[in-house]
Design a protein around this motif. Structure first.
Motif, PDB file in Angstrom:
ATOM      1  N   SER A  69       0.820  -1.220   0.000  1.00  0.00           N
ATOM      2  CA  SER A  69       0.000   0.000   0.000  1.00  0.00           C
ATOM      3  C   SER A  69       0.852   1.268   0.000  1.00  0.00           C
ATOM      4  CB  SER A  69      -0.918  -0.008   1.225  1.00  0.00           C
ATOM      5  OG  SER A  69      -0.147  -0.028   2.407  1.00  0.00           O
ATOM      6  N   SER A  70       2.170   1.131  -0.125  1.00  0.00           N
ATOM      7  CA  SER A  70       3.076   2.285  -0.110  1.00  0.00           C
ATOM      8  C   SER A  70       3.468   2.700  -1.516  1.00  0.00           C
ATOM      9  CB  SER A  70       4.350   1.947   0.665  1.00  0.00           C
ATOM     10  OG  SER A  70       4.073   1.708   2.009  1.00  0.00           O
ATOM     11  N   THR A  71       3.733   3.994  -1.672  1.00  0.00           N
ATOM     12  CA  THR A  71       4.225   4.516  -2.938  1.00  0.00           C
ATOM     13  C   THR A  71       5.695   4.904  -2.760  1.00  0.00           C
ATOM     14  OG1 THR A  71       3.330   6.683  -2.318  1.00  0.00           O
ATOM     15  CG2 THR A  71       1.987   5.313  -3.783  1.00  0.00           C
ATOM     16  N   ILE A  72       6.488   4.602  -3.780  1.00  0.00           N
ATOM     17  CA  ILE A  72       7.940   4.737  -3.698  1.00  0.00           C
ATOM     18  C   ILE A  72       8.456   5.562  -4.867  1.00  0.00           C
ATOM     19  CG2 ILE A  72      10.139   3.457  -3.680  1.00  0.00           C
ATOM     20  CD1 ILE A  72       8.454   2.552  -1.347  1.00  0.00           C
TER      21      ILE A  72
ATOM     22  N   ASP B 245       5.048   8.114  -0.765  1.00  0.00           N
ATOM     23  CA  ASP B 245       5.191   7.982   0.686  1.00  0.00           C
ATOM     24  C   ASP B 245       6.665   7.940   1.065  1.00  0.00           C
ATOM     25  OD1 ASP B 245       2.364   7.674   1.078  1.00  0.00           O
ATOM     26  OD2 ASP B 245       2.554   5.574   0.464  1.00  0.00           O
ATOM     27  N   TRP B 246       7.434   7.210   0.254  1.00  0.00           N
ATOM     28  CA  TRP B 246       8.840   6.947   0.564  1.00  0.00           C
ATOM     29  C   TRP B 246       9.740   7.384  -0.563  1.00  0.00           C
ATOM     30  CZ3 TRP B 246       9.852   5.551   5.387  1.00  0.00           C
ATOM     31  CH2 TRP B 246       8.837   4.945   6.122  1.00  0.00           C
TER      32      TRP B 246
ATOM     33  N   SER C 268      11.081   8.905   4.677  1.00  0.00           N
ATOM     34  CA  SER C 268       9.734   9.430   4.490  1.00  0.00           C
ATOM     35  C   SER C 268       9.837  10.726   3.702  1.00  0.00           C
ATOM     36  CB  SER C 268       9.083   9.688   5.853  1.00  0.00           C
ATOM     37  OG  SER C 268       7.975  10.547   5.711  1.00  0.00           O
TER      38      SER C 268
END
Length: 163
Positions: A55-58, A88-89, A104
């Motif tokens: 669920s994270s965006t990189i 997100d990251w 972050s």
């Protein structure tokens, strides 16, 4: 004309290194059995998102120098830089260490707000506008050691794997 050829070669080299870092990140996440998906061209270009991992965006960045990091507030075309993107990251690949460091994006953005002065002198660690050669970016050069406390985790790639 020589400066133009050097500039073009540098841009091509940086793009190539960035793409290699993204490919290596994808490979590492796949090996670690993380659910990873490449972003769309629009997400990459306008939202500064290279991958969706769970669920994270990189957003993956390549760094050749392990001592300094550029933080981009406004990009070359005057648009939102990756500090103001939607990832997100921010994952920085430090080539000399064969290491991915996870930050972050919001924490990097908040950190950068502590710098107020703008200059065009290379020797200062301030916001720097680079308008030469048609550039319109606003970037902050910081020492990597000064943002080490913001690093959440890292993945070091063994030399056997990196070859």
């Amino acid at each position: 004309m020589d400066w133009y050829n050097r500039k073009t070669k540098n841009i091509q080299r940086m793009k190539s290194q960035g793409k290699e870092a993204e490919n290596l990140f994808f490979e590492v996440m796949t090996m670690l059995k993380r659910p990873i998906k490449k972003s769309t061209l629009n997400d990459d270009k306008y939202n500064h998102i290279d991958f969706f991992v769970g669920s994270s965006t990189i957003d993956v960045k390549h760094r050749q120098d392990i001592n300094y990091v550029w933080l981009e507030y406004r990009n070359n075309h005057g648009g939102r830089g990756w500090l103001r993107g939607k990832a997100d990251w921010i994952v920085m690949y430090f080539e000399q260490e064969n290491k991915f460091c996870f930050y972050s994006r919001k924490e990097l953005l908040n950190y950068s707000k502590g710098y107020k002065k703008v200059t065009n002198e290379k020797k200062h660690y301030f916001w720097r506008t680079r308008t030469q050669f048609g550039r319109n970016d606003l970037v902050l050069l910081v020492r990597k050691k000064d943002i080490d406390f913001l690093e959440h985790h890292s993945i070091t790639i063994t030399k056997n794997y990196a070859q």
